[in-house]
Design a protein around this motif. Structure first.
Motif, PDB file in Angstrom:
ATOM      1  N   MET A  86       0.827  -1.199   0.000  1.00 50.62           N
ATOM      2  CA  MET A  86       0.000   0.000   0.000  1.00 50.62           C
ATOM      3  C   MET A  86       0.872   1.265   0.000  1.00 50.62           C
ATOM      4  O   MET A  86       0.628   2.213  -0.753  1.00 50.62           O
ATOM      5  CB  MET A  86      -0.915  -0.009   1.234  1.00 50.62           C
ATOM      6  N   LEU A  87       1.905   1.256   0.834  1.00 52.33           N
ATOM      7  CA  LEU A  87       2.822   2.402   0.888  1.00 52.33           C
ATOM      8  C   LEU A  87       3.638   2.502  -0.399  1.00 52.33           C
ATOM      9  O   LEU A  87       3.839   3.592  -0.941  1.00 52.33           O
ATOM     10  CB  LEU A  87       3.758   2.262   2.090  1.00 52.33           C
ATOM     11  N   LEU A  88       4.100   1.356  -0.882  1.00 56.27           N
ATOM     12  CA  LEU A  88       4.873   1.329  -2.116  1.00 56.27           C
ATOM     13  C   LEU A  88       4.017   1.797  -3.293  1.00 56.27           C
ATOM     14  O   LEU A  88       4.479   2.521  -4.179  1.00 56.27           O
ATOM     15  CB  LEU A  88       5.376  -0.098  -2.354  1.00 56.27           C
ATOM     16  N   GLY A  89       2.757   1.395  -3.279  1.00 51.28           N
ATOM     17  CA  GLY A  89       1.835   1.772  -4.347  1.00 51.28           C
ATOM     18  C   GLY A  89       1.552   3.265  -4.370  1.00 51.28           C
ATOM     19  O   GLY A  89       1.422   3.866  -5.446  1.00 51.28           O
ATOM     20  N   ALA A  90       1.461   3.881  -3.187  1.00 52.27           N
ATOM     21  CA  ALA A  90       1.234   5.327  -3.127  1.00 52.27           C
ATOM     22  C   ALA A  90       2.412   6.077  -3.738  1.00 52.27           C
ATOM     23  O   ALA A  90       2.242   7.037  -4.501  1.00 52.27           O
ATOM     24  CB  ALA A  90       1.024   5.757  -1.675  1.00 52.27           C
ATOM     25  N   ASN A  91       3.626   5.608  -3.420  1.00 56.99           N
ATOM     26  CA  ASN A  91       4.817   6.264  -3.943  1.00 56.99           C
ATOM     27  C   ASN A  91       4.942   6.113  -5.461  1.00 56.99           C
ATOM     28  O   ASN A  91       5.273   7.073  -6.169  1.00 56.99           O
ATOM     29  CB  ASN A  91       6.080   5.696  -3.268  1.00 56.99           C
ATOM     30  N   ILE A  92       4.668   4.905  -5.945  1.00 55.96           N
ATOM     31  CA  ILE A  92       4.818   4.689  -7.391  1.00 55.96           C
ATOM     32  C   ILE A  92       3.742   5.442  -8.175  1.00 55.96           C
ATOM     33  O   ILE A  92       3.980   5.868  -9.308  1.00 55.96           O
ATOM     34  CB  ILE A  92       4.799   3.179  -7.725  1.00 55.96           C
ATOM     35  N   ALA A  93       2.579   5.633  -7.554  1.00 57.98           N
ATOM     36  CA  ALA A  93       1.517   6.404  -8.222  1.00 57.98           C
ATOM     37  C   ALA A  93       1.959   7.846  -8.426  1.00 57.98           C
ATOM     38  O   ALA A  93       1.783   8.421  -9.517  1.00 57.98           O
ATOM     39  CB  ALA A  93       0.238   6.354  -7.396  1.00 57.98           C
ATOM     40  N   ILE A  94       2.558   8.443  -7.383  1.00 60.74           N
ATOM     41  CA  ILE A  94       3.031   9.830  -7.486  1.00 60.74           C
ATOM     42  C   ILE A  94       4.154   9.941  -8.522  1.00 60.74           C
ATOM     43  O   ILE A  94       4.176  10.860  -9.350  1.00 60.74           O
ATOM     44  CB  ILE A  94       3.515  10.327  -6.108  1.00 60.74           C
ATOM     45  N   GLU A  95       5.089   8.979  -8.485  1.00 61.55           N
ATOM     46  CA  GLU A  95       6.195   8.991  -9.451  1.00 61.55           C
ATOM     47  C   GLU A  95       5.682   8.856 -10.880  1.00 61.55           C
ATOM     48  O   GLU A  95       6.203   9.492 -11.805  1.00 61.55           O
ATOM     49  CB  GLU A  95       7.177   7.861  -9.142  1.00 61.55           C
ATOM     50  N   THR A  96       4.662   8.031 -11.066  1.00 64.89           N
ATOM     51  CA  THR A  96       4.096   7.831 -12.401  1.00 64.89           C
ATOM     52  C   THR A  96       3.422   9.096 -12.899  1.00 64.89           C
ATOM     53  O   THR A  96       3.592   9.495 -14.068  1.00 64.89           O
ATOM     54  CB  THR A  96       3.094   6.661 -12.381  1.00 64.89           C
ATOM     55  N   ILE A  97       2.663   9.755 -12.026  1.00 61.47           N
ATOM     56  CA  ILE A  97       2.005  11.014 -12.405  1.00 61.47           C
ATOM     57  C   ILE A  97       3.050  12.053 -12.799  1.00 61.47           C
ATOM     58  O   ILE A  97       2.915  12.726 -13.833  1.00 61.47           O
ATOM     59  CB  ILE A  97       1.135  11.530 -11.246  1.00 61.47           C
ATOM     60  N   ASP A  98       4.107  12.188 -11.987  1.00 66.09           N
ATOM     61  CA  ASP A  98       5.168  13.155 -12.296  1.00 66.09           C
ATOM     62  C   ASP A  98       5.829  12.845 -13.633  1.00 66.09           C
ATOM     63  O   ASP A  98       6.128  13.746 -14.428  1.00 66.09           O
ATOM     64  CB  ASP A  98       6.225  13.156 -11.185  1.00 66.09           C
ATOM     65  N   LYS A  99       6.052  11.551 -13.884  1.00 60.23           N
ATOM     66  CA  LYS A  99       6.702  11.127 -15.127  1.00 60.23           C
ATOM     67  C   LYS A  99       5.836  11.479 -16.340  1.00 60.23           C
ATOM     68  O   LYS A  99       6.338  11.966 -17.367  1.00 60.23           O
ATOM     69  CB  LYS A  99       6.942   9.617 -15.062  1.00 60.23           C
ATOM     70  N   ILE A 100       4.533  11.252 -16.223  1.00 59.64           N
ATOM     71  CA  ILE A 100       3.621  11.544 -17.335  1.00 59.64           C
ATOM     72  C   ILE A 100       3.523  13.053 -17.570  1.00 59.64           C
ATOM     73  O   ILE A 100       3.551  13.518 -18.710  1.00 59.64           O
ATOM     74  CB  ILE A 100       2.230  10.939 -17.055  1.00 59.64           C
ATOM     75  N   ILE A 101       3.438  13.818 -16.473  1.00 62.10           N
ATOM     76  CA  ILE A 101       3.322  15.275 -16.598  1.00 62.10           C
ATOM     77  C   ILE A 101       4.575  15.877 -17.221  1.00 62.10           C
ATOM     78  O   ILE A 101       4.513  16.719 -18.121  1.00 62.10           O
ATOM     79  CB  ILE A 101       3.044  15.910 -15.222  1.00 62.10           C
ATOM     80  N   LYS A 102       5.746  15.441 -16.720  1.00 59.61           N
ATOM     81  CA  LYS A 102       7.015  15.980 -17.244  1.00 59.61           C
ATOM     82  C   LYS A 102       7.213  15.638 -18.709  1.00 59.61           C
ATOM     83  O   LYS A 102       7.850  16.390 -19.453  1.00 59.61           O
ATOM     84  CB  LYS A 102       8.176  15.444 -16.409  1.00 59.61           C
ATOM     85  N   GLY A 103       6.685  14.516 -19.126  1.00 62.34           N
ATOM     86  CA  GLY A 103       6.803  14.123 -20.530  1.00 62.34           C
ATOM     87  C   GLY A 103       5.694  14.678 -21.390  1.00 62.34           C
ATOM     88  O   GLY A 103       5.598  14.329 -22.568  1.00 62.34           O
TER      89      GLY A 103
END
Length: 239
Positions: A86-103
Motif C-alpha cells: 500500500m505504501l509502495l503503491g502510493a509512492n509509485i503512483a506519485i512517481e508515475t504522475i510526475d513522469k507523465i506530466i514531465k513528458g
C-alpha cells in the motif's frame, strides 16, 4: 488513475488526454487478476511488488510504466504484504504522475510481451472463492502453511473438524508454523497436543496451529482454544 481490479468501460478510460493508468499489486505480467497479493503468498513467492501500467481493453495487460519490488519473508502473511505494498503503491503512483506530466503525456512504456519470464511460469491471480480457502491436509506442510498465511487475515483458510460424535465444526486458521517433525505414522488431519500446542499431521511433517477460530466464536491463540476442546486429540480435521 485507477487503483482497483474492476474494469472501466473504454469510453471512460480513453477520455484523459494523457491516458489512464492502474496501480497493480504485483510485478506484471506475473499475477494478473483480482487477488495478486494472496496468490503470491500462497505460491510461496519471495519477491513481489507494484506496477503502474496504461489501461487497455484487456485485464492487466497494458504497457508498463514503472515497477517497484518488495521482498516477502517466509513469515509474512497477506495482510502484512498488503500494508507494505500500500505504501509502495502510493509512492509509485506519485512517481508515475510526475513522469507523465514531465513528458507532457509522452512517456516510455514497455509492452508486457517484451518482458522476459526467465524460465518462470506465468502465474495468474484469480478471484478467491470459499472453496479456494479450504485446507487439504492431504498436501505437504509447506503448501498448507503458505495457503494459511496467503489467506490471512482475510478471507481466512478453513477446515472441517469432526467430533467424536460425528458432528462437523468449521474452523478458520489464521496462523501456523512449520515444525519439521515428520508425521508419516499418522493419517493427514490427525491432531496431536503437546505442551498446550496443537499439531496437525500432513503428508510430510506436522503443522503447528497458532491462531484459530471456530466459526461464530472469537479468534484466539491455540492455548486458549484448547480450553474449550480438552479432548481435541479425539477429533479429526477433514480436507
Amino acid at each position: 488513475m485507477v487503483v482497483a481490479f474492476r474494469m472501466l468501460p473504454e469510453e471512460v478510460w480513453a477520455m484523459p488526454r494523457f491516458g489512464t493508468f492502474n496501480v497493480h499489486a504485483a510485478l506484471l505480467p506475473q499475477y494478473r487478476g483480482a487477488a495478486p497479493i494472496n496468490w503470491a503468498v500462497i505460491n510461496g513467492e519471495a519477491l513481489t511488488g507494484v506496477t503502474t501500467f496504461f489501461i487497455d481493453k484487456d485485464i492487466d495487460t497494458g504497457r508498463i510504466i514503472l515497477q517497484k519490488t518488495l521482498e516477502i519473508s517466509k513469515e509474512d502473511d497477506a495482510g502484512k504484504v498488503h500494508d507494505e505494498l500500500m505504501l509502495l503503491g502510493a509512492n509509485i503512483a506519485i512517481e508515475t504522475i510526475d513522469k507523465i506530466i514531465k513528458g507532457d503525456g509522452s512517456v516510455e512504456a514497455l509492452p508486457q510481451d517484451e518482458i522476459p519470464l526467465q524460465g518462470k511460469v506465468l502465474n495468474k491471480a484469480p478471484k478467491i472463492f470459499k472453496e479456494t480457502c479450504r485446507i487439504s491436509w492431504e498436501k505437504d506442510d509447506k503448501t498448507i502453511y503458505n495457503l494459511i498465511r496467503g489467506l490471512s487475515p482475510s478471507p481466512g483458510a478453513w477446515t472441517l473438524m469432526t467430533t467424536p460424535k460425528g458432528e462437523k465444526l468449521t474452523l478458520k486458521i489464521f496462523k501456523s508454523s512449520l515444525s519439521l517433525t515428520p508425521s508419516d505414522n499418522l493419517k493427514p488431519g490427525s491432531i496431536v497436543v503437546n505442551k498446550n500446542e496443537i499439531y496437525v499431521a500432513t503428508t510430510t511433517n506436522f503443522l503447528r496451529l497458532e491462531e484459530l477460530q471456530q466459526v461464530g466464536k472469537k479468534r484466539m491463540p491455540a492455548k486458549a482454544f484448547l480450553n474449550g476442546f480438552r479432548d481435541i486429540e479425539n477429533y479429526h480435521l477433514e480436507g
